[in-house]
Design an enzyme around this catalytic site. Structure first.
Site, short mmCIF file in Angstrom:
data_model
loop_
_atom_site.label_atom_id
_atom_site.label_comp_id
_atom_site.label_asym_id
_atom_site.label_seq_id
_atom_site.Cartn_x
_atom_site.Cartn_y
_atom_site.Cartn_z
N TYR A 147 -18.82 26.11 -11.85
CA TYR A 147 -18.65 27.57 -11.73
C TYR A 147 -17.80 27.92 -10.50
O TYR A 147 -17.73 29.07 -10.10
CB TYR A 147 -20.02 28.26 -11.65
CG TYR A 147 -20.86 28.03 -12.89
CD1 TYR A 147 -20.63 28.77 -14.05
CD2 TYR A 147 -21.86 27.06 -12.91
CE1 TYR A 147 -21.38 28.55 -15.20
CE2 TYR A 147 -22.61 26.84 -14.05
CZ TYR A 147 -22.37 27.58 -15.19
OH TYR A 147 -23.11 27.35 -16.34
N TYR A 150 -24.11 34.27 -18.87
CA TYR A 150 -25.18 34.47 -17.88
C TYR A 150 -24.67 34.11 -16.49
O TYR A 150 -25.31 34.42 -15.50
CB TYR A 150 -26.42 33.65 -18.26
CG TYR A 150 -26.58 32.32 -17.57
CD1 TYR A 150 -25.79 31.24 -17.90
CD2 TYR A 150 -27.53 32.15 -16.56
CE1 TYR A 150 -25.93 30.02 -17.26
CE2 TYR A 150 -27.68 30.93 -15.91
CZ TYR A 150 -26.88 29.87 -16.26
OH TYR A 150 -27.01 28.66 -15.61
N ARG A 151 -23.48 33.53 -16.39
CA ARG A 151 -22.94 33.03 -15.13
C ARG A 151 -21.51 32.59 -15.46
O ARG A 151 -21.26 32.21 -16.59
CB ARG A 151 -23.77 31.82 -14.75
CG ARG A 151 -23.58 31.18 -13.43
CD ARG A 151 -24.62 30.06 -13.36
NE ARG A 151 -24.71 29.42 -12.09
CZ ARG A 151 -25.54 28.42 -11.83
NH1 ARG A 151 -26.36 27.98 -12.76
NH2 ARG A 151 -25.60 27.88 -10.65
N HIS A 202 -15.55 19.60 -15.13
CA HIS A 202 -15.99 20.45 -16.23
C HIS A 202 -16.11 21.89 -15.79
O HIS A 202 -16.24 22.20 -14.60
CB HIS A 202 -17.32 19.97 -16.80
CG HIS A 202 -18.47 20.10 -15.84
ND1 HIS A 202 -19.19 21.26 -15.68
CD2 HIS A 202 -19.03 19.23 -14.99
CE1 HIS A 202 -20.12 21.08 -14.78
NE2 HIS A 202 -20.04 19.85 -14.33
N ASP A 258 -30.94 19.73 -13.43
CA ASP A 258 -30.53 18.37 -13.77
C ASP A 258 -29.99 17.61 -12.57
O ASP A 258 -30.16 16.40 -12.48
CB ASP A 258 -29.48 18.40 -14.89
CG ASP A 258 -30.14 18.73 -16.21
OD1 ASP A 258 -30.89 17.88 -16.71
OD2 ASP A 258 -29.93 19.85 -16.72
#
Ligand code: ADP
Length: 525
Positions: free
Chosen positions: A91, A472-473, A390, A150
């Site tokens: 992000y 959501y983000r 990613h 995670d």
């Protein structure tokens, strides 16, 4: 000396501001060398692109030092960007939304201030990572569990403020924070709820306030810097079962999801599960070249080969049941019966005593028992090994089979059209809703591919919104686009956020642009 400047700020003023920061925090707490700043750059942003470079990083060690940073930023007009651990990878990492911002990194504030065994909570500073909290709780000797995402290297506060998730019954992390201390953009220190009493005894156990409750204002926002928080801990259960459910046909996804919802709603499954696509499963253990080195998205026959060789489903779910042993046994039998009504589906599980979970070997099971690890960092290495990266693309949706299919088809189809693999994790965050995370994976040293990956995400933001799903983000690069989709009432929600922003932060110094909330001076409309 940094050559990256924030908008509207001259190099001379930035030099003065950096000197002020050094005087307030000490020279070693102000980083300006390119080499030092690298660690705080979005690790997956293409090396040659400089859109989100920071001018400097400052590392305060106390609330007073944070207040000093905010005061200097207001005086000099320097935009700040706050990170706790700064590992928000996928992000934007620690990179700021506005190029030339000064990153306020809170890693040095990493004390666990309290572990309360009676009411089962801890009080943490923002730099406390999940590993740190785990260690502190174990050292305290109290039979309590934490909930972890995670990857355990992030901070409890940063992850929870961003609505991060874990996989125990306490997996909705935002819901486990209780009682915040916050530095406002004007430097004032606020304690929420009962924390506003002198010596408020219920600060970290009672969530409401007398009058409006303000905690929600500081989640995923640019209204304050959280400097302390209570975090609720889970009493160690007698028994823990780590389970796997395999759905063998792609077409059975809707039934799989509908069965899961009923089992979450009635409390049979107690942890927050993950439903994973074959590519997501494969990327935990292998890289792409192990399976395929052709162009374009993985063809279906390769997906089938992954399923056969790894003995995983077209959809594979990890799940957990926590509680007294007899109840765990009962619930497991019920879960098995329910899923195995789907043709060829199968369910297996391994039971552990609640006090022996530290010894569990399988990282996917450890994480559901609140034991932090970094095993799945491998997933980012699908393309290009160490060069792999990613983007997290993550719309929120109702947990129904119908919604799961609509999103699967949109996401998989859009990525395939751009030659990208579909690596999906469907993560319920309540019994009624889930986040459809896809890891859009790419080689960070391949400029064209990195561009394609970001373009795909942007296309998906708009297409998902047409179907009624919002993120959501989101990564820095499409925060504005995501915010644009929340358009009801001609963007009434954004205007509400802007009026709060203008009141609390008239100089617009704190995280301008975060979640598409811009201070007045930087708004374009
Ligand atoms: P992680 O802890 O997972 O490494 P970060 O520290 O990168 O996560 O934080 C993620 C995001 O959460 C940041 O970009 C910032 O917007 C917000 N954030 C983190 N810590 C704070 C804090 N102490 N106060 C306010 N916002 C924060």
């Amino acid at each position: 000396m940094t050559s990256v400047l924030p908008p509207e700020l001259s190099a001379d003023v930035l030099v003065v501001a950096l000197d002020d920061f050094r005087a307030a925090l000490g020279g070693d707490a102000v980083l300006t060398d390119d080499a030092e700043l690298q660690e705080f750059r979005d690790p997956y942003w293409f090396r040659g692109w400089d859109d989100y470079e920071a001018a400097a990083v400052v590392q305060p060690q106390s609330v007073e030092e944070i207040q000093a940073v905010v005061r200097i930023a207001n005086e000099r007009g320097v935009p700040l960007w706050v990170t706790s651990q700064g590992r928000n990878n996928g992000y934007g990492g620690s990179s700021p939304r506005v190029r030339g911002s000064v990153v306020v990194n809170l890693r040095r504030m990493n004390r666990v201030l309290d572990v309360d065994p009676k009411s089962a909570y801890a009080v943490v500073e923002p730099g406390v990572s999940f590993f740190d909290l785990y260690e502190a709780v174990r050292t305290s000797g109290h039979p309590l569990w934490i909930s972890v995402p995670d990857l355990g290297w992030g901070s409890v506060i940063g992850n929870s403020l961003e609505y991060g998730v874990g996989y125990t019954p306490y997996g909705e992390h935002a819901a486990t924070l209780c009682g915040l201390e916050v530095v406002l953009p004007n430097g004032e220190l606020v304690r929420t709820g009962p924390g506003a009493l002198e010596n408020g005894r219920a600060w970290h156990v009672y969530r409401r306030s007398y009058g409006p409750s303000f905690e929600g204002l500081f989640f995923q926002s640019n209204f304050g810097i959280v400097t302390k928080a209570g975090v609720w801990l889970m009493p160690q259960p007698e028994s823990f079962l780590g389970g796997w459910a395999y759905c063998r046909r792609d077409d059975d996804l809707p039934q799989f999801v509908d069965v899961l919802r009923t089992l979450l709603l009635d409390g049979s499954i107690t942890g927050y599960p993950q439903i994973l696509s074959p590519t997501a499963m494969a990327s935990v253990f292998t890289d792409r070249s192990h399976w395929y080195d052709g162009e374009g998205a993985l063809p279906d026959e390769v997906i089938e080969r992954i399923c056969a060789e790894m003995d995983v489903g077209r959809w594979t779910m990890r799940f957990a049941i926590h509680g007294d042993e007899a109840i765990v046994d009962h619930k497991f039998a019920k879960v098995k019966r329910a899923f195995e009504q789907i043709p060829d589906a199968s369910v297996v599980g391994t039971k552990y005593r609640g006090d022996e979970v530290d010894a569990i070997e399988n990282p996917a099971e450890r994480v559901q028992a609140g034991v932090p690890n970094l095993e799945i960092a491998q997933m980012a290495k699908w393309y290009g090994g160490e060069r792999g990266g990613h983007i997290g693309f993550s719309p929120a949706a109702p947990l129904t089979g119908e919604d799961a299919v609509r999103l699967r088809d949109l996401l998989r189809g859009t990525l395939a059209a751009r030659g990208l693999d579909y690596s999906a994790a469907l993560i319920p965050v309540t019994p009624r809703s889930y986040i459809n995370v896809i890891l859009v994976v790419f080689d960070t040293e391949d400029e064209a591919m990195t561009r394609i990956a970001f373009d795909a995400c942007k296309e998906l933001v708009a297409e998902a919104a047409k179907l009624g799903y919002g993120e959501y983000r989101a990564h820095l690069d499409f925060m504005d686009l995501c915010a644009d989709q929340y358009a009801f009432g001609d963007h009434a929600q954004r205007r509400l956020a802007e009026s709060i922003k203008d009141t609390l932060d008239p100089n617009g110094i704190l995280m301008p642009g975060k979640q598409g909330i811009w201070p007045r001076a930087l708004r374009t409309d």
